[in-house]
Design a protein around this motif. Structure first.
Motif, PDB file in Angstrom:
ATOM      1  N   ARG A 160       0.836  -1.207   0.000  1.00 51.11           N
ATOM      2  CA  ARG A 160       0.000   0.000   0.000  1.00 51.11           C
ATOM      3  C   ARG A 160       0.872   1.260   0.000  1.00 51.11           C
ATOM      4  NH1 ARG A 160      -1.742   3.501   3.398  1.00 51.11           N
ATOM      5  NH2 ARG A 160      -0.845   2.557   5.256  1.00 51.11           N
ATOM      6  N   LYS A 161       1.919   1.266   0.861  1.00 51.86           N
ATOM      7  CA  LYS A 161       2.774   2.460   0.960  1.00 51.86           C
ATOM      8  C   LYS A 161       3.616   2.653  -0.307  1.00 51.86           C
ATOM      9  CE  LYS A 161       2.841   2.709   5.993  1.00 51.86           C
ATOM     10  NZ  LYS A 161       3.513   2.458   7.258  1.00 51.86           N
ATOM     11  N   LEU A 162       4.088   1.550  -0.906  1.00 65.30           N
ATOM     12  CA  LEU A 162       4.876   1.645  -2.147  1.00 65.30           C
ATOM     13  C   LEU A 162       4.074   2.398  -3.214  1.00 65.30           C
ATOM     14  CD1 LEU A 162       7.512   0.261  -3.682  1.00 65.30           C
ATOM     15  CD2 LEU A 162       5.740  -1.164  -4.687  1.00 65.30           C
ATOM     16  N   ALA A 163       2.794   2.025  -3.361  1.00 72.66           N
ATOM     17  CA  ALA A 163       1.951   2.642  -4.391  1.00 72.66           C
ATOM     18  C   ALA A 163       1.531   4.049  -3.984  1.00 72.66           C
ATOM     19  CB  ALA A 163       0.723   1.768  -4.628  1.00 72.66           C
ATOM     20  N   ALA A 164       1.080   4.208  -2.739  1.00 76.06           N
ATOM     21  CA  ALA A 164       0.521   5.493  -2.302  1.00 76.06           C
ATOM     22  C   ALA A 164       1.574   6.599  -2.313  1.00 76.06           C
ATOM     23  CB  ALA A 164      -0.071   5.353  -0.904  1.00 76.06           C
ATOM     24  N   LYS A 165       2.850   6.225  -2.108  1.00 74.16           N
ATOM     25  CA  LYS A 165       3.888   7.254  -1.994  1.00 74.16           C
ATOM     26  C   LYS A 165       4.805   7.282  -3.223  1.00 74.16           C
ATOM     27  CE  LYS A 165       3.500   7.031   3.023  1.00 74.16           C
ATOM     28  NZ  LYS A 165       4.048   7.480   4.298  1.00 74.16           N
TER      29      LYS A 165
END
Ligand code: PMT
Length: 219
Positions: A160-165
């Protein structure tokens, strides 16, 4: 001898905790020692990079030809990083940034007598997300590594963090496990990159984790 495969690269590393003051003597923070980030910074330095460290309060010292910007609060770290990012080729954000800061009580010391033994309520405000901001302004050719400190659903949170950021690589550590995370010399990482490569690494010295992270990014 270390390979000089990062020679000439401008590399930004954040490390350590941030401290968010409440009154004249008290602050909100976390137990990050800065060790993980220092290992990442020194690995890049040994591989020939020009490294700039933006460090929260840790007491660590760095090689004298490494640029170090010392900050205390998340907002100061945000200002330093957003100023530096346009001139960087890569950044690795290992700092344990406080997501929230207490609404300040003020410049004086809060006295216990003020609450007359009834306890106190402290309100919090949101701090800027430095990693997200760097990801949003990332230009072609720049590479961005984020960390994730998790206790549950590590792989899902990392994805989730890889994509969101808008990251190129994320290194997630289980901070609930002995020998991993805050204040120890070892770490156990799940690593995921934007090309879809996933690796679960065993518990390793943070020096080794740092070296492998740059290997993984440069491959
Ligand atoms: O310093 P040590 O004692 O060696 O411990 C290492 C460590 C546990 C601090 C490190 O391995 C680690 O996990 N660092 C990230 C801690 C963290 O804040 O994780 P997070 O999941 O809350 O944040 C995700 C990412 O966003 C991180 O890259 C963080 O630096 C960044 N972030 C978070 C909040 C914020 N406001 N701005 C950010 O840039």
């Amino acid at each position: 001898l270390a390979p000089r495969d990062m020679a000439g690269k401008q590399v930004l590393v954040t490390l350590g905790p941030t401290r968010e003051p409440w009154d004249a003597v008290r602050f909100w923070s976390n137990p990050s020692s800065g060790t993980m980030g220092a290992c990442v910074a020194v690995a890049a330095y040994l591989r020939g990079a020009d490294v700039t460290v933006v460090a929260g309060p840790t007491g660590l010292t760095f090689p004298c030809d490494m640029a170090v910007v010392s900050v205390t609060t998340a907002r100061q770290m945000y200002e330093a990083c957003t100023d530096l990012w346009p001139s960087m080729d890569m950044a690795c954000l290992t700092a344990a940034v406080a997501d929230y800061r207490p609404v300040p009580f003020g410049e004086s010391k809060f006295k216990k007598s003020t609450s007359a033994g009834a306890g106190i309520t402290v309100e919090f405000e949101t701090n800027p997300d430095i990693l997200k901001s760097l990801g949003e302004s990332k230009r072609d050719g720049q590479k961005l590594i984020g960390f994730a400190a998790e206790t549950d659903n590590i792989r899902e949170e990392a994805a989730r963090k890889l994509a969101a950021k808008n990251l190129d690589l994320i290194a997630a550590n289980n901070i609930g496990k002995a020998g991993s995370g805050f204040g120890v010399a070892t770490n156990e990482m799940f690593v995921l990159d934007a090309k879809g490569r996933k690796e679960q690494w065993p518990q390793l010295p943070k020096t080794e984790v740092a070296w492998r992270l740059w290997d993984h990014l440069l491959l």
